[in-house]
Design a protein around this motif. Sequence first.
Motif, short mmCIF file in Angstrom:
data_model
loop_
_atom_site.label_atom_id
_atom_site.label_comp_id
_atom_site.label_asym_id
_atom_site.label_seq_id
_atom_site.Cartn_x
_atom_site.Cartn_y
_atom_site.Cartn_z
N GLY A 74 0.82 -1.23 0.00
CA GLY A 74 0.00 0.00 0.00
C GLY A 74 0.84 1.26 0.00
N ALA A 75 0.48 2.17 -0.93
CA ALA A 75 1.23 3.45 -1.08
C ALA A 75 0.31 4.63 -0.73
N PRO A 120 -0.66 7.37 2.79
CA PRO A 120 0.19 8.09 3.76
C PRO A 120 1.02 7.16 4.66
N ALA A 121 0.42 6.07 5.16
CA ALA A 121 1.18 5.16 6.04
C ALA A 121 2.33 4.50 5.29
N LEU A 176 4.45 -2.36 -2.68
CA LEU A 176 3.53 -2.95 -3.68
C LEU A 176 2.18 -2.23 -3.56
N GLU A 177 1.75 -1.59 -4.64
CA GLU A 177 0.50 -0.79 -4.63
C GLU A 177 -0.45 -1.34 -5.69
N ALA A 178 -1.72 -1.52 -5.28
CA ALA A 178 -2.70 -2.13 -6.20
C ALA A 178 -3.10 -1.18 -7.34
N ARG A 183 -8.59 13.49 0.43
CA ARG A 183 -9.17 13.08 1.71
C ARG A 183 -8.85 14.11 2.79
N ALA A 184 -7.85 13.82 3.60
CA ALA A 184 -7.55 14.68 4.76
C ALA A 184 -7.00 16.04 4.29
N ILE A 238 -2.22 -9.81 -4.70
CA ILE A 238 -1.19 -9.94 -3.65
C ILE A 238 -1.69 -10.91 -2.59
N ASP A 274 -2.31 -1.14 3.70
CA ASP A 274 -3.22 -1.18 2.55
C ASP A 274 -4.65 -0.78 2.91
N GLY A 283 -7.93 -3.49 2.60
CA GLY A 283 -6.77 -4.20 2.05
C GLY A 283 -6.72 -5.67 2.43
N ILE A 284 -5.61 -6.31 2.04
CA ILE A 284 -5.46 -7.76 2.24
C ILE A 284 -4.75 -8.09 3.56
N ASP A 291 -5.02 2.95 8.32
CA ASP A 291 -6.41 2.50 8.22
C ASP A 291 -6.54 0.99 8.15
N PRO A 323 -13.57 11.77 10.74
CA PRO A 323 -12.76 12.95 10.40
C PRO A 323 -12.82 14.06 11.46
N GLY A 376 -7.30 10.90 11.33
CA GLY A 376 -7.10 9.63 10.61
C GLY A 376 -5.73 9.55 9.95
P1 FAS Z 1 -5.06 4.57 2.62
O1 FAS Z 1 -6.40 3.90 2.46
O2 FAS Z 1 -4.93 6.04 2.39
O3 FAS Z 1 -4.00 3.88 1.61
C1 FAS Z 1 -4.03 2.47 1.39
C2 FAS Z 1 -3.32 2.19 0.06
O4 FAS Z 1 -3.27 0.77 -0.11
C3 FAS Z 1 -4.10 2.76 -1.13
O5 FAS Z 1 -3.21 3.40 -2.01
C4 FAS Z 1 -4.73 1.53 -1.78
O6 FAS Z 1 -4.85 1.64 -3.18
C5 FAS Z 1 -3.72 0.45 -1.42
N1 FAS Z 1 -4.30 -0.90 -1.36
C6 FAS Z 1 -5.52 -1.27 -0.89
N2 FAS Z 1 -5.66 -2.61 -0.99
C7 FAS Z 1 -4.50 -3.10 -1.51
C8 FAS Z 1 -4.02 -4.40 -1.82
N3 FAS Z 1 -4.79 -5.47 -1.60
N4 FAS Z 1 -2.77 -4.51 -2.34
C9 FAS Z 1 -1.98 -3.41 -2.53
N5 FAS Z 1 -2.37 -2.15 -2.25
C10 FAS Z 1 -3.62 -2.01 -1.74
N6 FAS Z 1 -8.30 11.86 7.91
C11 FAS Z 1 -7.96 13.03 8.50
O7 FAS Z 1 -6.99 13.05 9.28
N7 FAS Z 1 -8.66 14.19 8.24
C12 FAS Z 1 -9.71 14.21 7.38
O8 FAS Z 1 -10.32 15.27 7.17
C13 FAS Z 1 -10.09 13.01 6.74
N8 FAS Z 1 -11.12 13.01 5.86
C14 FAS Z 1 -11.44 11.84 5.23
C15 FAS Z 1 -12.48 11.82 4.28
C16 FAS Z 1 -12.82 10.64 3.63
C17 FAS Z 1 -13.94 10.65 2.61
C18 FAS Z 1 -12.12 9.43 3.92
C19 FAS Z 1 -12.46 8.13 3.25
C20 FAS Z 1 -11.09 9.44 4.84
C21 FAS Z 1 -10.75 10.64 5.50
N9 FAS Z 1 -9.68 10.68 6.42
C22 FAS Z 1 -9.34 11.84 7.04
C23 FAS Z 1 -8.95 9.47 6.77
C24 FAS Z 1 -7.90 9.15 5.71
O9 FAS Z 1 -7.14 10.29 5.48
C25 FAS Z 1 -7.09 7.95 6.18
O10 FAS Z 1 -6.87 7.98 7.58
C26 FAS Z 1 -5.73 7.82 5.51
O11 FAS Z 1 -5.93 7.80 4.11
C27 FAS Z 1 -5.05 6.54 6.01
O12 FAS Z 1 -3.89 6.32 5.27
P2 FAS Z 1 -3.41 4.81 4.98
O13 FAS Z 1 -3.46 4.04 6.24
O14 FAS Z 1 -2.13 4.93 4.24
O15 FAS Z 1 -4.54 4.17 4.08
#
Ligand code: FAS
Length: 384
Positions: A9-10, A12-13, A31-33, A44-45, A127, A153, A157-158, A277, A284, A289
């Motif tokens: 997953g690519a 923020p985390a 590895l990013e889907a 988003r944030a 994956i 992810d 995710g998986i 996540d 939010p 998040g």
């Molecule tokens: P992410 O979901 O951002 O990233 C996961 C990555 O993994 C994605 O690129 C995805 O394509 C990839 N992936 C998924 N499945 C996979 C697989 N099987 N194989 C490979 N890759 C895979 N947070 C705030 O702090 N403030 C806000 O105002 C806020 N507003 C939000 C509004 C909305 C509508 C949503 C949905 C979320 C909001 N959030 C907010 C929360 C949001 O920002 C998340 O906390 C943040 O994206 C988490 O980052 P990651 O954990 O990296 O997950």
Amino acid sequence: ETTDVVIIGAGPAGLTLANLLQRNGIACIVLEARDRSHVEDRQRAGVLDHYGAEIFTAAGLSDAIIADAPREKMLELRYEGEPHFFAGPAHTGGRAGVIVPQQLLVRRLLATFVEAGGDLRFGVSDIRLRDLSQPRITYAGGELTASYIAGCDGFHGISRRSIPPDSLTTYEFDHGIGWYTVLAESPPPWHALMGISHHGFAAQFARGPQASRFYLQYEPGGADPRDWPDDYTWDQLRLRLGDPNLPAGPITDREIVEMRSFVAEPMSHQNLFLAGDAAHIITPMGAKGMNLALFDADVLARALTAALRDGDESGLPAYSDVCLRRTWDYQEFSRWFTEMVHDAGAQSDPFRRRLARARFDRLFTNPAAAAHFADMMAGTPHPT
Ligand code: FAS
């Protein structure tokens, strides 16, 4: 093919972890889907809290990642149209968040990692985490072995689903609140603005010099607000924000977010570590998040670096507890904040309406309460 750490997953985390490991000389493969444009365009944030910004400063990445980001100075809370200004930095000795849209942060993290030679593979499908103790990952067209896997992810995710269900305890909570969020060409407010009223909650944030992101509370299960006529949406915003002259503009994006919380415990299983996540979902409210995702990535980068570079594995078994302590702290803060600004609605229980008002009044009459609120909004420093 083998490496030290495989990051799934690519977002923020995953990208924060990849950059921090890269800076520490630890080999990793991401590895990013999805494809690059999808990852870079996801909106988003909007706010990086002080602690989140400190992560990048400590890693020597602040110029690359947050250079020109404006600092959060003021939050305006309009209670039944009456303005109340909360200057967070005045209560925290200057600590404050910075306004960085998530997609800008992701773009910059991605470019920094790739330009420094980072191995980031897009469009990777199917994956599977075949072995979590001697990590082995397969995907369409390839196989990897590694010392550790970072599951970054996201909720769907998986990674979390690769942990045996009887090894996980999950907590879910439906806040019973929906947010209808629109992006509109309407002049942005001078500072973050929230409207608390018997009509329901609303908020307005800047999204560039010509645009605003609005949020309106709605009753889940009722009529879908995306079907509201735009005139009705603008009327509701003027009522709730207490601004009869709020200028309307073309609405370019309409989404609904149902407020829910989720936590999976523990956040690790054998040599798989969940971050962001993939492990927890928070509303939010309070903008935590993305910041929790960065915090997890920072703690995991320290623990993996100590284990792989310095031979000290003690940080790995501690990872889950350290991250869960902050996760639950922010879950409680976000729920407290959600109730304070949403329970004023006419449809709320009268007793809870009065509690919401008492919480609000305390912020402006009790300096210790104000300092605590400001501290949580700014982001509490990393526990030593
Ligand atoms: P992410 O979901 O951002 O990233 C996961 C990555 O993994 C994605 O690129 C995805 O394509 C990839 N992936 C998924 N499945 C996979 C697989 N099987 N194989 C490979 N890759 C895979 N947070 C705030 O702090 N403030 C806000 O105002 C806020 N507003 C939000 C509004 C909305 C509508 C949503 C949905 C979320 C909001 N959030 C907010 C929360 C949001 O920002 C998340 O906390 C943040 O994206 C988490 O980052 P990651 O954990 O990296 O997950």
